[in-house]
Design an enzyme around this catalytic site. Sequence first.
Site, mmCIF file in Angstrom:
data_model
loop_
_atom_site.group_PDB
_atom_site.id
_atom_site.type_symbol
_atom_site.label_atom_id
_atom_site.label_comp_id
_atom_site.label_asym_id
_atom_site.label_seq_id
_atom_site.Cartn_x
_atom_site.Cartn_y
_atom_site.Cartn_z
ATOM 1 N N GLY A 168 0.867 -1.226 0.154
ATOM 2 C CA GLY A 168 -0.015 0.179 0.048
ATOM 3 C C GLY A 168 0.804 1.344 -0.040
ATOM 4 N N GLY A 169 0.275 2.366 0.542
ATOM 5 C CA GLY A 169 0.932 3.569 0.564
ATOM 6 C C GLY A 169 2.261 3.483 1.362
ATOM 7 N N GLY A 403 22.315 13.012 -29.907
ATOM 8 C CA GLY A 403 21.618 13.295 -28.432
ATOM 9 C C GLY A 403 22.442 12.449 -27.188
ATOM 10 N N ALA A 404 22.728 11.331 -27.605
ATOM 11 C CA ALA A 404 23.441 10.587 -26.217
ATOM 12 C C ALA A 404 24.708 10.870 -26.239
ATOM 13 C CB ALA A 404 23.361 9.159 -26.943
HETATM 14 C C1 HXC Z 1 -2.958 -4.310 11.958
HETATM 15 C C2 HXC Z 1 -2.231 -6.255 11.381
HETATM 16 C C3 HXC Z 1 -1.723 -5.667 9.938
HETATM 17 C C4 HXC Z 1 -2.252 -4.383 9.793
HETATM 18 C C5 HXC Z 1 -0.736 -7.640 9.916
HETATM 19 N N1 HXC Z 1 -1.190 -7.322 11.307
HETATM 20 N N2 HXC Z 1 -0.943 -6.256 9.151
HETATM 21 N N3 HXC Z 1 -2.455 -5.759 12.263
HETATM 22 N N4 HXC Z 1 -2.792 -3.842 10.939
HETATM 23 N N5 HXC Z 1 -2.164 -3.631 8.502
HETATM 24 C C6 HXC Z 1 -1.181 -8.398 12.285
HETATM 25 C C7 HXC Z 1 -2.148 -9.569 12.023
HETATM 26 O O1 HXC Z 1 -3.381 -9.338 12.220
HETATM 27 C C8 HXC Z 1 -1.566 -10.524 12.905
HETATM 28 O O2 HXC Z 1 -1.938 -10.382 13.950
HETATM 29 C C9 HXC Z 1 -0.185 -10.156 12.563
HETATM 30 O O3 HXC Z 1 -0.081 -8.839 12.337
HETATM 31 C C10 HXC Z 1 0.758 -10.939 11.815
HETATM 32 O O4 HXC Z 1 -0.171 -11.068 10.752
HETATM 33 P P1 HXC Z 1 -0.225 -12.345 9.816
HETATM 34 O O5 HXC Z 1 -1.336 -12.115 8.832
HETATM 35 O O6 HXC Z 1 -0.601 -13.423 10.915
HETATM 36 O O7 HXC Z 1 0.933 -12.609 9.044
HETATM 37 P P2 HXC Z 1 1.586 -13.133 7.793
HETATM 38 O O8 HXC Z 1 0.560 -14.492 7.388
HETATM 39 O O9 HXC Z 1 2.907 -13.260 7.544
HETATM 40 O O10 HXC Z 1 0.873 -12.103 6.747
HETATM 41 C C11 HXC Z 1 1.252 -10.861 6.517
HETATM 42 C C12 HXC Z 1 0.570 -9.930 5.917
HETATM 43 C C13 HXC Z 1 -0.976 -9.892 6.223
HETATM 44 C C14 HXC Z 1 0.508 -10.290 4.475
HETATM 45 C C15 HXC Z 1 1.022 -8.295 5.907
HETATM 46 O O11 HXC Z 1 -0.874 -9.697 7.753
HETATM 47 C C16 HXC Z 1 -1.951 -8.795 5.740
HETATM 48 O O12 HXC Z 1 -2.308 -9.017 4.567
HETATM 49 N N6 HXC Z 1 -1.967 -7.832 6.339
HETATM 50 C C17 HXC Z 1 -2.796 -6.691 6.111
HETATM 51 C C18 HXC Z 1 -2.073 -5.961 4.882
HETATM 52 C C19 HXC Z 1 -2.786 -4.728 4.679
HETATM 53 O O13 HXC Z 1 -3.801 -4.500 3.917
HETATM 54 N N7 HXC Z 1 -2.232 -3.494 5.171
HETATM 55 C C20 HXC Z 1 -2.730 -2.340 4.763
HETATM 56 C C21 HXC Z 1 -2.204 -1.653 3.624
HETATM 57 S S1 HXC Z 1 -2.567 -0.092 2.987
HETATM 58 P P3 HXC Z 1 -2.052 -11.508 15.259
HETATM 59 O O14 HXC Z 1 -2.864 -10.775 16.358
HETATM 60 O O15 HXC Z 1 -2.770 -12.696 14.574
HETATM 61 O O16 HXC Z 1 -0.653 -11.823 15.677
HETATM 62 C C22 HXC Z 1 -1.503 0.687 3.844
HETATM 63 C C23 HXC Z 1 -1.847 1.928 3.650
HETATM 64 C C24 HXC Z 1 -0.845 2.865 3.859
HETATM 65 O O17 HXC Z 1 -0.645 0.395 4.504
HETATM 66 C C25 HXC Z 1 -1.117 4.325 3.650
HETATM 67 C C26 HXC Z 1 -0.192 5.296 3.567
HETATM 68 C C27 HXC Z 1 -0.321 6.560 2.696
#
Ligand code: HXC
Length: 517
Positions: A168-169, A403-404
């Site tokens: 994501g971001g 140009g290069a």
């Molecule tokens: C809160 C999160 C989290 C998140 C992971 N966890 N990502 N908690 N916010 N963004 C937590 C899980 O719930 C889990 O908690 C622990 O971290 C480990 O994650 P797992 O899923 O068990 O690990 P894994 O199987 O290795 O998968 C990792 C992952 C997956 C692929 C990153 O967790 C995932 O898809 N997370 C969501 C990613 C996401 O959509 N993020 C937002 C992106 S948008 P427990 O309690 O079970 O240990 C973004 C916008 C930013 O970031 C904008 C900025 C401008």
Amino acid sequence: MSKFEALRLLREQAKLGGGIEKIELQHKAGKLTAWERIELLVDKGTFLELGRYVRHRVTEFGMGEKFAYGDGVATGLGEVNGRRVAIYSQDFTFMGGSVGEMHAQKIADLIDMAVKLGIPIIGLNDSGGARIQEGVDSLKGYGEIFYRNVMASGVVPQIVAIMGPCAGGAVYSPALADFIIMVRKTSYMFITGPKVVKAATGEDVTFEELGGAEIHASKSGVAHFIVKDDKEAIEVIKRLLSYLPSNNVEDPPYLDTSDDPFREDEALNNIVPEDPEEPFEMKEIIGILFDKGSFFEVQEHFAPNAIIGFARLAGHVVGVVANQPAYMAGVLDINSSDKISRFVSFCDSFNIPIITLVDVPGFLPGTVQEHGGVIRHGAKIIYAYASSTVPKITVIVRKAYGGAYISLGSKHLGADIVFAWPSAEIAVMGPEGAVEIIYRDEIASTPPMEREKMIRKFVDDYRKKVTTPYLAASRGYIDDVIMPSETRKILVQSLLHLLSKRERKPYPPKKHGVPPV
Ligand code: HXC
């Protein structure tokens, strides 16, 4: 329990992040924890942790009970081979290293401190992105980090190793840094993951195919280095730091390499083939010219028709830009233009002189390139060279066409000293193309049997009269035509003179230019 014992206990607890089970999972995934990574990076006993007991402030979604000291990121100051740096290291064991308000605040504060202290920022990223439970506060946190990444750009070096997810971001903080290192298999970066891609476009793609280290190191150009594991990532950070100054008012670190600065090498006289169409390995030349073993290539697998990297010349750090005739004849295209221009800008920001080795047949023709915007991408090279003020030395090894020729460190764009080897060919275009245009009527009116011989004669003639480096030298566009074997000596002499160069741009003063993108 005494207060001292309580403190000791608390410290131990803080290092456990999300707990022992999560640490085991982290190790099983082939990854180190945030603190293990820091220990590998810093000189023993030098890490000074900051904000160790920071906690998030969320109570909803059961978060009141769920916390880790440090809020999923270790931040602090340390030394790497005696050089002071600021480090943040995300702890995937606590809520997947997700970035909440306080986690982000710690990173933002660290960047502020690094800028004030004039020291490089090292990020060790391993995070699920914005902490979903913290909503807009998390987004605000990212915004604060991005803002500081931009403010710190060109002031202190920013290096980020991606050692887990980065989605994501969240990708934009590393993208705003100077260098990205990605770990094979355990790291990935993308704006939207495979599920969203499937929903939006119907495409089936794996994490690795979409944004794995391999893809970013070779196809997208997002990553500058690809490594096999966390340990190697730390090694790359250390090596990279050894070439960089701590900030934009310092010079890069000098190192006595004990390689003879005036070493001549006859082998250089035999690398460029007689036949101008035959490729050769530019890295062989680089290996001989610069201090032995000092060349450290950047973006090795992306746009290999151009070569960029750091090296040392008589112990002084230089940035090397070169064409690679062994790949696509060293032609310039969209990707190599991006690669070169950003590197030139980086070197200029951090007082690193630039040495350019030219063998370029021109820009790559065709609709793919034109429609992809090779015009605006190629313009970036011109912009970067013309606006830079660091010492610039260019050696035209073979072809420098059109140009290069102008773009790649010519005198006309501000190179300080330009040399050519006797094999250099400088012209508006290659002799074959030029002859076809100049002698079109003569060629058309000659019987087909005799045409080839005639064209060959015209080409030879053109080569002797027009592309010869002595013509450019007679105008002063080239300072000297030199023997390949004496190039190292001459580069060293030139560099030592140019190290005192002082040049101020822009003139007249302006807020900033509008660089092509
Ligand atoms: C809160 C999160 C989290 C998140 C992971 N966890 N990502 N908690 N916010 N963004 C937590 C899980 O719930 C889990 O908690 C622990 O971290 C480990 O994650 P797992 O899923 O068990 O690990 P894994 O199987 O290795 O998968 C990792 C992952 C997956 C692929 C990153 O967790 C995932 O898809 N997370 C969501 C990613 C996401 O959509 N993020 C937002 C992106 S948008 P427990 O309690 O079970 O240990 C973004 C916008 C930013 O970031 C904008 C900025 C401008």
